[in-house]
Motif scaffolding. Structure first.
Motif, PDB file in Angstrom:
ATOM      1  N   GLU A 388       0.791  -1.231   0.000  1.00  0.00           N
ATOM      2  CA  GLU A 388       0.000   0.000   0.000  1.00  0.00           C
ATOM      3  C   GLU A 388       0.821   1.278   0.000  1.00  0.00           C
ATOM      4  O   GLU A 388       0.260   2.364  -0.088  1.00  0.00           O
ATOM      5  CB  GLU A 388      -0.973   0.035   1.189  1.00  0.00           C
ATOM      6  N   THR A 415      -3.719  -3.285   4.278  1.00  0.00           N
ATOM      7  CA  THR A 415      -2.627  -4.149   3.862  1.00  0.00           C
ATOM      8  C   THR A 415      -2.940  -4.820   2.524  1.00  0.00           C
ATOM      9  O   THR A 415      -4.078  -5.206   2.253  1.00  0.00           O
ATOM     10  CB  THR A 415      -2.336  -5.211   4.939  1.00  0.00           C
ATOM     11  N   ALA A 416      -1.919  -4.918   1.682  1.00  0.00           N
ATOM     12  CA  ALA A 416      -2.031  -5.624   0.396  1.00  0.00           C
ATOM     13  C   ALA A 416      -1.212  -6.900   0.512  1.00  0.00           C
ATOM     14  O   ALA A 416       0.014  -6.840   0.664  1.00  0.00           O
ATOM     15  CB  ALA A 416      -1.521  -4.756  -0.748  1.00  0.00           C
ATOM     16  N   ASN A 417      -1.859  -8.006   0.452  1.00  0.00           N
ATOM     17  CA  ASN A 417      -1.196  -9.289   0.697  1.00  0.00           C
ATOM     18  C   ASN A 417      -0.389  -9.723  -0.525  1.00  0.00           C
ATOM     19  O   ASN A 417      -0.671 -10.741  -1.160  1.00  0.00           O
ATOM     20  CB  ASN A 417      -2.235 -10.338   1.070  1.00  0.00           C
ATOM     21  N   VAL A 418       0.638  -8.934  -0.834  1.00  0.00           N
ATOM     22  CA  VAL A 418       1.472  -9.232  -1.999  1.00  0.00           C
ATOM     23  C   VAL A 418       2.639 -10.150  -1.629  1.00  0.00           C
ATOM     24  O   VAL A 418       3.366 -10.596  -2.506  1.00  0.00           O
ATOM     25  CB  VAL A 418       2.016  -7.927  -2.629  1.00  0.00           C
ATOM     26  N   PRO A 420       2.569 -13.243   0.728  1.00  0.00           N
ATOM     27  CA  PRO A 420       1.870 -14.125   1.668  1.00  0.00           C
ATOM     28  C   PRO A 420       2.784 -14.813   2.677  1.00  0.00           C
ATOM     29  O   PRO A 420       2.335 -15.198   3.760  1.00  0.00           O
ATOM     30  CB  PRO A 420       1.192 -15.156   0.756  1.00  0.00           C
ATOM     31  N   MET A 440     -10.223  -2.736   1.359  1.00  0.00           N
ATOM     32  CA  MET A 440      -9.991  -3.349   0.047  1.00  0.00           C
ATOM     33  C   MET A 440      -9.995  -2.302  -1.066  1.00  0.00           C
ATOM     34  O   MET A 440     -10.547  -2.517  -2.142  1.00  0.00           O
ATOM     35  CB  MET A 440     -11.034  -4.437  -0.219  1.00  0.00           C
ATOM     36  N   CYS A 442      -8.461  -1.554  -3.629  1.00  0.00           N
ATOM     37  CA  CYS A 442      -7.452  -2.234  -4.439  1.00  0.00           C
ATOM     38  C   CYS A 442      -7.141  -1.508  -5.745  1.00  0.00           C
ATOM     39  O   CYS A 442      -6.469  -2.058  -6.618  1.00  0.00           O
ATOM     40  CB  CYS A 442      -7.879  -3.676  -4.706  1.00  0.00           C
ATOM     41  N   SER A 472      -5.650  -5.010  -0.610  1.00  0.00           N
ATOM     42  CA  SER A 472      -5.740  -6.365  -1.171  1.00  0.00           C
ATOM     43  C   SER A 472      -6.887  -6.517  -2.163  1.00  0.00           C
ATOM     44  O   SER A 472      -7.951  -5.910  -2.011  1.00  0.00           O
ATOM     45  CB  SER A 472      -5.947  -7.378  -0.049  1.00  0.00           C
ATOM     46  N   THR A 473      -6.668  -7.352  -3.154  1.00  0.00           N
ATOM     47  CA  THR A 473      -7.747  -7.832  -4.011  1.00  0.00           C
ATOM     48  C   THR A 473      -8.522  -8.910  -3.258  1.00  0.00           C
ATOM     49  O   THR A 473      -8.117  -9.354  -2.175  1.00  0.00           O
ATOM     50  CB  THR A 473      -7.195  -8.418  -5.308  1.00  0.00           C
ATOM     51  N   GLU A 476      -6.282 -11.987  -2.728  1.00  0.00           N
ATOM     52  CA  GLU A 476      -5.252 -11.749  -1.709  1.00  0.00           C
ATOM     53  C   GLU A 476      -5.867 -11.717  -0.315  1.00  0.00           C
ATOM     54  O   GLU A 476      -5.312 -12.270   0.643  1.00  0.00           O
ATOM     55  CB  GLU A 476      -4.533 -10.429  -2.004  1.00  0.00           C
ATOM     56  N   ALA A 477      -7.027 -11.076  -0.197  1.00  0.00           N
ATOM     57  CA  ALA A 477      -7.696 -11.005   1.096  1.00  0.00           C
ATOM     58  C   ALA A 477      -8.177 -12.390   1.535  1.00  0.00           C
ATOM     59  O   ALA A 477      -8.082 -12.742   2.724  1.00  0.00           O
ATOM     60  CB  ALA A 477      -8.870 -10.035   1.022  1.00  0.00           C
TER      61      ALA A 477
END
Length: 544
Positions: A388, A415-418, A420, A440, A442, A472-473, A476-477
């Protein structure tokens, strides 16, 4: 207002908005921190006012278009050009130290650009005067020279002049009436800048503000407050109109009020603001609080906060998560503010601790990854905040794992779960959770939207668009949900509440990608047997 010999008992109205201003512009983190404020004023405010004076009609058209409303366009309807010109000239005169500071950074960048490993000590005499004694020169591990600011020293100098701070009070009957917060200066009331508005020429840290905002829920004497705030005679009639003899609605403890350990109440105040109470402790995350305006949108306002907030948790420095406007109004009831710690001294990553201390909070605690704040019946753990932030070296960001009343929560912010693997490691440490909160958004803004003024050179457009500050998308979420086996999943409203429009200006529709992705996540979670919903406005529920 009262008969002689009697005690005035009046309350600050719930529909009174309180905008903190710095040099007539809406105060946010980067306008409070001295180094970033210099760049914002020089590279944004001056340029926007110059553009408006040249072409007010262009600004009026752009500000009226929802697609460009949050851009660098003054929302004054093409009018008040003479007043903007006067503010422009006054700002140029006051901004001498800021212009020198910004120019000095460019000189220092050039000085350091050719350094690839040779000793930096001989360069100190060549550091521009505006930065001398304020920076340390150093190398990174790739032998690239850079500087680090002694940030606390900046708060003691000319770049942090509290006389530029004021608070603008005005009654409003609906949300979203204000222009976009970061594109339009608030012109002086004396020059027609707002009917019924009152401006308090006091620094943000002034303790007198606590007495003022305590009056939202506790009776006070407006005349005594006016005396304490040194209001002039001309402002006092308007100031008195901001008060009412009618008490605010009673705080709705009601169903779900925690009465002891083992029971936790959750209150959603909109956007990313959530309150947790377990009878022993109260925790408020990312306070952005609605006013009591008439609306069909359900809301919890300042009147719905408890008398004591033991901890305020800040996740990151974006303006919709750390809001001086809200923080100043709850300061009198807050114990400790917990903020993510930065490495210190980075221009683009000002210390949140110093900013919040500058807002008058006496107890501010920094946390870094996996730091723990012990609670009477639980704990707050700082968890890495991934993404982010446009791939920039921003360290002042964290999410939080809460353990209260035997239940667990992950407050995931944006948060963007890029990556994991981070959450795989975190799960190994904290285990499964009961509640998950996520933003989200995104399709975030490009890197230049917030950080553009600080770049040494403009970012290539393709790179700028490719490095969006997104959350997150749905996929990802969902990975986060499944990894932590969250029983209940809540997606933030993401700026859809009307009181967020002046801060974000997001013209979402049902076709907007973030809303579609949020709906996909909710349906995916429901299909797995989890409780999931996208929040909006207000919600209050409890565990027992």
């Amino acid at each position: 207002m009262t008969a002689p010999g009697t005690t005035a008992r009046y309350f600050l109205r719930g529909d009174v908005e309180a905008e903190p201003l710095v040099d007539r512009w809406y105060a946010w983190v980067h306008l409070v921190a001295p180094a970033t404020a210099a760049f914002v004023v020089v590279e944004r405010h001056l340029r926007m006012m110059e553009s408006y004076v040249r072409s007010p009609a262009m600004h009026a058209a752009a500000a009226a278009n929802p697609a460009t409303r949050s851009g660098p366009f003054l929302d004054l309807g093409g009018a008040r050009v003479a007043e903007v010109r006067a503010l422009l000239e006054a700002t140029r005169a006051r901004a001498r130290h800021r212009r020198e500071f910004v120019a000095a950074f460019a000189e220092l960048d050039e000085l350091l650009e050719g350094m690839t490993g040779a000793a930096l000590e001989p360069l100190y005499p060549s550091v521009p005067a505006a930065l001398r004694g304020l920076v340390e020169l150093e190398y990174d591990r790739h032998h690239r020279a850079r500087c680090r600011l002694y940030e606390r020293l900046l708060y003691t100098g000319a770049l942090a002049d509290p006389s530029e701070q004021c608070l603008r009070l005005v009654r409003s009957d609906r949300d979203g009436d204000r222009p976009f917060a970061f594109s339009t200066p608030r012109l002086p009331v004396a020059d027609g800048g707002g009917e019924g508005a009152v401006e308090l020429a006091v620094p943000f840290a002034a303790p007198e503000l606590d007495a003022l905002f305590r009056a939202r829920t506790a009776p006070a004497d407006p005349d005594a407050l006016a005396d304490a705030l040194n209001l002039d005679a001309g402002s006092r009639p308007r100031f008195r109109e901001l008060f009412t003899a009618e008490p605010p609605r009673a705080w709705q403890g009601g169903e779900g009020t925690p009465t002891g350990s083992g029971r936790v109440r959750v209150s959603y105040f909109g956007h990313a603001c959530v309150l947790f109470e377990d009878g022993d402790v109260s925790i408020l995350v990312d306070p952005v609080i609605a006013y009591d305006h008439a609306s069909d949108v359900p809301r919890l306002s300042f009147a719905d906060l408890p008398d004591r907030i033991d901890y305020v948790l800040i996740t990151h420095a974006h303006h919709d998560h750390v809001l001086p406007e809200a923080l100043l109004q709850i300061r009198h009831k807050v114990g400790t503010v917990v903020v993510p710690g930065s490495d210190g001294g980075g221009l683009m990553d000002p210390s949140l601790r110093l900013v919040v201390e500058h807002l008058g909070f006496p107890d501010v605690r920094e946390v870094r990854e996996l730091d723990v704040v012990r609670l009477p019946n639980g704990a707050i753990t700082a968890v890495p905040f991934v993404g982010e932030h446009h791939d920039l070296a921003i360290r002042s960001k964290t999410t939080y794992h809460l353990r209260l009343g035997g239940r667990t929560v992950l407050v995931g912010a944006d948060t963007a779960n890029v990556n994991p693997a981070v959450y795989e490691r975190v799960h190994d440490l904290v285990g499964d959770i009961d509640l998950l909160f996520l933003g989200m958004e995104c399709e975030g803004a490009p890197a230049s939207w917030v950080y553009g003024p600080y770049f040494a050179r403009p970012l290539d457009r393709d790179h700028d668009q490719g490095r969006r500050g997104r959350a997150s998308t749905s996929q990802e979420a969902l990975d986060v949900v499944e990894r932590f086996d969250g029983a209940e999943v809540y997606v933030y409203a993401m700026g859809e509440e009307p009181w967020l429009y002046p801060l974000l200006g997001i013209p979402y529709t049902t076709e907007s990608f973030p809303l579609q992705e949020a709906e996909r996540l909710v349906k995916s979670c429901q299909a797995q047997g989890r409780h999931a919903e996208r929040l909006y406005g207000a919600k209050r529920w409890s565990w027992s």
